[in-house]
Design an enzyme around this catalytic site. Structure first.
Site, short mmCIF file in Angstrom:
data_model
loop_
_atom_site.label_atom_id
_atom_site.label_comp_id
_atom_site.label_asym_id
_atom_site.label_seq_id
_atom_site.Cartn_x
_atom_site.Cartn_y
_atom_site.Cartn_z
N PHE A 188 60.34 -34.62 64.02
CA PHE A 188 60.55 -33.17 64.09
C PHE A 188 61.85 -32.72 63.42
O PHE A 188 62.48 -31.77 63.84
CB PHE A 188 60.42 -32.66 65.54
CG PHE A 188 58.97 -32.47 65.88
CD1 PHE A 188 58.16 -33.58 66.09
CD2 PHE A 188 58.40 -31.22 65.90
CE1 PHE A 188 56.81 -33.43 66.33
CE2 PHE A 188 57.05 -31.06 66.14
CZ PHE A 188 56.25 -32.17 66.34
N CYS A 200 50.35 -23.13 69.52
CA CYS A 200 51.17 -23.33 70.72
C CYS A 200 52.66 -23.05 70.59
O CYS A 200 53.20 -22.32 71.41
CB CYS A 200 50.92 -24.71 71.29
SG CYS A 200 49.27 -24.80 72.00
N1 LIG Z 1 45.48 -26.60 70.74
C1 LIG Z 1 46.33 -27.53 71.08
O1 LIG Z 1 46.70 -28.37 70.27
C2 LIG Z 1 46.89 -27.60 72.46
C3 LIG Z 1 46.63 -26.61 73.40
N2 LIG Z 1 47.18 -26.69 74.67
C4 LIG Z 1 46.86 -25.68 75.67
O2 LIG Z 1 45.51 -25.91 76.10
C5 LIG Z 1 44.84 -24.67 76.38
C6 LIG Z 1 43.57 -24.59 75.54
O3 LIG Z 1 43.93 -24.53 74.19
P1 LIG Z 1 42.85 -24.68 73.01
O4 LIG Z 1 42.02 -25.88 73.29
O5 LIG Z 1 43.60 -24.59 71.75
O6 LIG Z 1 41.97 -23.36 73.28
P2 LIG Z 1 40.74 -22.76 72.45
O7 LIG Z 1 40.98 -21.32 72.39
O8 LIG Z 1 40.54 -23.56 71.21
O9 LIG Z 1 39.48 -23.06 73.38
C7 LIG Z 1 39.26 -22.45 74.62
C8 LIG Z 1 37.77 -22.53 74.95
O10 LIG Z 1 37.54 -22.07 76.29
C9 LIG Z 1 36.29 -21.35 76.32
N3 LIG Z 1 36.27 -20.50 77.52
C10 LIG Z 1 36.96 -19.36 77.77
N4 LIG Z 1 36.67 -18.91 79.01
C11 LIG Z 1 35.78 -19.77 79.56
C12 LIG Z 1 35.12 -19.86 80.82
N5 LIG Z 1 35.30 -18.95 81.80
N6 LIG Z 1 34.29 -20.90 81.03
C13 LIG Z 1 34.07 -21.83 80.08
N7 LIG Z 1 34.67 -21.80 78.88
C14 LIG Z 1 35.53 -20.80 78.62
C15 LIG Z 1 36.27 -20.61 75.01
O11 LIG Z 1 34.97 -20.23 74.63
C16 LIG Z 1 36.87 -21.67 74.05
O12 LIG Z 1 35.85 -22.49 73.49
C17 LIG Z 1 45.87 -23.58 76.09
O13 LIG Z 1 46.52 -23.25 77.30
C18 LIG Z 1 46.85 -24.24 75.14
O14 LIG Z 1 48.14 -23.69 75.24
C19 LIG Z 1 47.95 -27.75 75.07
C20 LIG Z 1 48.22 -28.77 74.18
C21 LIG Z 1 47.70 -28.78 72.83
O1 LIG Z 2 51.07 -27.54 73.01
C1 LIG Z 2 50.51 -27.78 71.96
O2 LIG Z 2 49.59 -27.15 71.50
C2 LIG Z 2 50.97 -28.88 71.09
O3 LIG Z 2 51.94 -28.32 70.15
C3 LIG Z 2 52.41 -29.24 69.18
O4 LIG Z 2 51.33 -29.77 68.41
P1 LIG Z 2 50.68 -28.99 67.16
O5 LIG Z 2 51.01 -27.54 67.26
O6 LIG Z 2 49.27 -29.42 67.09
O7 LIG Z 2 51.38 -29.58 65.86
P2 LIG Z 2 52.82 -30.15 65.47
O8 LIG Z 2 52.62 -31.39 64.72
O9 LIG Z 2 53.74 -30.21 66.62
O10 LIG Z 2 53.33 -29.04 64.45
C4 LIG Z 2 53.59 -27.72 64.88
C5 LIG Z 2 54.23 -26.93 63.74
O11 LIG Z 2 55.55 -27.40 63.48
C6 LIG Z 2 55.70 -27.70 62.10
N1 LIG Z 2 56.66 -28.84 61.97
C7 LIG Z 2 56.49 -29.95 62.71
C8 LIG Z 2 57.40 -31.00 62.61
C9 LIG Z 2 58.49 -30.90 61.75
O12 LIG Z 2 59.34 -31.80 61.62
N2 LIG Z 2 58.64 -29.76 61.02
C10 LIG Z 2 57.74 -28.72 61.12
O13 LIG Z 2 57.93 -27.69 60.43
C11 LIG Z 2 54.31 -28.02 61.60
O14 LIG Z 2 54.21 -27.83 60.22
C12 LIG Z 2 53.49 -27.03 62.41
O15 LIG Z 2 53.48 -25.76 61.79
C13 LIG Z 2 53.09 -30.41 69.91
O16 LIG Z 2 53.55 -31.38 68.96
C14 LIG Z 2 52.14 -31.07 70.90
O17 LIG Z 2 52.82 -32.10 71.62
C15 LIG Z 2 51.62 -30.00 71.86
O18 LIG Z 2 50.67 -30.57 72.75
#
Ligand SMILES: NC(=O)C1=CN([C@@H]2O[C@H](COP(=O)(O)OP(=O)(O)OC[C@H]3O[C@@H](n4cnc5c(N)ncnc54)[C@H](O)[C@@H]3O)[C@@H](O)[C@H]2O)C=CC1
Ligand SMILES: O=C(O)[C@H]1O[C@H](OP(=O)(O)OP(=O)(O)OC[C@H]2O[C@@H](n3ccc(=O)[nH]c3=O)[C@H](O)[C@@H]2O)[C@H](O)[C@@H](O)[C@@H]1O
Length: 443
Positions: A250, A261
């Protein structure tokens, strides 16, 4: 083997469901989006995530992974229910708990047996207590419900690998059997488990994302100063990272963080602090620096060209990072807005994210299906996402296709020495520019 339901099949829910089925649990994934459910039943992932389709198909065929749009069916005989729905940002920066509240009601009205509810979604401190109170308020059957906070740390683009090789699994539980049960559920992952209380687990998630975002804004500020002083950010970051207390990760300078996120979670944490009469100055600065960094490439182009009016700019890469189709809060959006505002014409290419991009990018952007098409006849190239396909584009391609030999690289994809042997004018982040084959300071 535990019977598990996962509510929400986005990046987190689907990967969680697939990973839990892979280690032997019987998992039903529930989503309100019927079309998504049908695709998943066929083994097709609705999101682009390397390795996910294969693992889905394998576990569907093994009879461990199921999909439904019907909550009552999905919750039948489940001992554990994971909540993995979105917690997007509201206008004021706070987390929108609309989907969470709905799931709490869905659970309350449908479960007919004792259940442990596990919150995977990123939620403000205190939300698990709130979820439990909503469930209890709407509970139809006389069953016991216990809460566990189990925040998710996977990254998009490497989510499968992260699910099986993450650094830690955080389990936040108060008194009762639920924490031990979820520790058992996760045992086969072989990842270190960190047990704590519910509120600390909720805070660990926000603090981790905010800290990583802070590293990025910090290194971007150092890069900005490198540009003014003639230092090289790549060397500076490598030298810093060799200190084990700092670490190499990072510290990649660029165009600022994006994604579903970091932007929303940093704002939500600042709001959580504000709600408790604490002004989180450091985090507010991290957010401001990031917004400014989104403008850095366009500012360089404005300086190089004088005006961008009528200039045609090729945007290479649109997703917020490589190996994902996720366009949420991608810097490409802010960059396009700035370019269009300055009167430039924007031609964009992304290997995977174009369809999602069309939904969120500003009107007026043209999309093409190869990098060469984007470059052909453009006045300059903006490298926005470091997809390996884009990083491996030969410098010759820019010389060949661009009308003017200008490259603005937001991801430092090329070595300055390599660029210096071409006819390109090259501006990257935190490094000297290359103009007419010579390394020059940008100010
Ligand atoms: N996207 C990521 O890389 C990460 C996300 N998070 C957290 O995890 C959570 C989910 O994030 P994403 O997977 O990105 O969300 P997303 O927006 O991609 O998916 C959410 C899903 O939930 C469904 N949904 C909504 N209401 C519902 C209900 N009542 N019953 C069943 N399904 C329902 C939607 O149709 C959608 O498919 C968020 O709080 C996010 O901050 C945490 C770590 C990594
Ligand atoms: O809560 C979440 O959703 C997730 O958010 C990030 O994961 P993600 O957003 O998938 O991707 P990253 O690889 O962290 O990159 C995030 C952003 O930072 C930027 N970045 C990352 C690293 C770096 O050194 N410099 C930089 O500009 C990337 O280009 C990107 O736009 C965290 O790394 C995960 O641990 C966490 O679960």
């Amino acid at each position: 083997m535990t019977n598990i339901a996962v509510v929400g099949t986005g990046y987190v829910g689907l990967v969680t469901g697939v990973a839990l089925s892979e280690i032997g649990h019987k998992v039903t994934c529930i989503d309100i989006d019927q079309a998504k459910v049908e695709r998943m039943r066929r083994g097709e992932s609705p999101i682009y995530e390397p390795g996910l389709d294969e693992l889905m198909t394998k576990n569907i065929q093994a009879g461990r992974l199921f999909f439904t749009a019907n909550h009552a069916e999905g919750f039948t005989d489940k001992d554990v229910v994971y909540i993995a729905v979105g917690t997007p940002e509201k206008e004021d920066g706070t987390a929108d708990l609309r989907f969470i509240n709905q799931v709490a009601k869905d659970i309350a009205t449908n479960v007919k047996q004792d259940v442990v509810v596990v919150t995977k979604s990123t939620v403000p401190v205190g939300t698990n207590d709130h979820i439990l109170s909503v469930i209890k308020e709407h509970l139809v059957h006389n069953v016991d419900v216990q809460m566990v906070s189990n925040p998710e740390f996977l990254r998009e683009g490497s989510a499968i690998d992260d699910a099986f090789h993450g650094d830690r699994i955080v389990i936040g539980a108060d008194a009762g059997y639920a924490g031990d049960m979820i520790e058992d559920v996760n045992e086969a992952f072989g990842i270190p488990v960190y047990r704590t209380d519910v509120r600390s687990a909720e805070m660990i998630k926000y603090a981790s994302n905010a800290f990583l975002a802070t590293k990025i804004s910090f290194v971007n500020e150092i890069a900005n100063i490198c540009e003014k002083t003639g230092a090289n950010i790549e060397d500076v970051a490598s030298g810093m990272g060799m200190d084990g207390r700092i670490g190499h990760q990072f510290l990649r300078a660029g165009i600022g963080y994006g994604g579903s996120c970091f932007p929303k979670d940093t704002k939500a944490l600042a709001q959580i602090a504000a709600n408790h009469d604490h002004s989180f100055e450091l985090l507010e600065a991290v957010i401001r620096v990031n917004n400014e960094q989104h403008r850095s490439l366009t500012n360089k182009a404005k300086e190089a060209f004088g005006s961008l009016k009528g200039r045609r700019i090729a945007l290479l890469g649109l997703a917020f990072k490589p190996n994902t189709d996720d366009m949420r809060e991608s810097p490409a959006i802010a960059i396009s807005q700035e370019l269009l505002l300055a009167g430039a014409e924007v031609v964009a290419y992304d290997p995977i994210a174009t369809e999602n991009a069309k939904r969120v990018m500003p009107e007026g952007v043209t999309y093409v299906s190869t990098a060469e098409e984007a470059l052909r006849g453009a006045d300059a190239a903006f490298i926005v996402t470091d997809w390996s396909e884009i990083k491996s584009l030969e410098l010759r391609a820019y010389e060949q296709y661009l009308k003017e030999p200008y490259v603005f690289d937001g991801r430092n994809c090329y070595s300055l020495e390599d660029v210096a042997s071409t006819s390109l004018n090259y501006y990257s982040v935190g490094r000297k520019a290359v103009v007419n084959g010579k390394l020059v300071e940008t100010v």
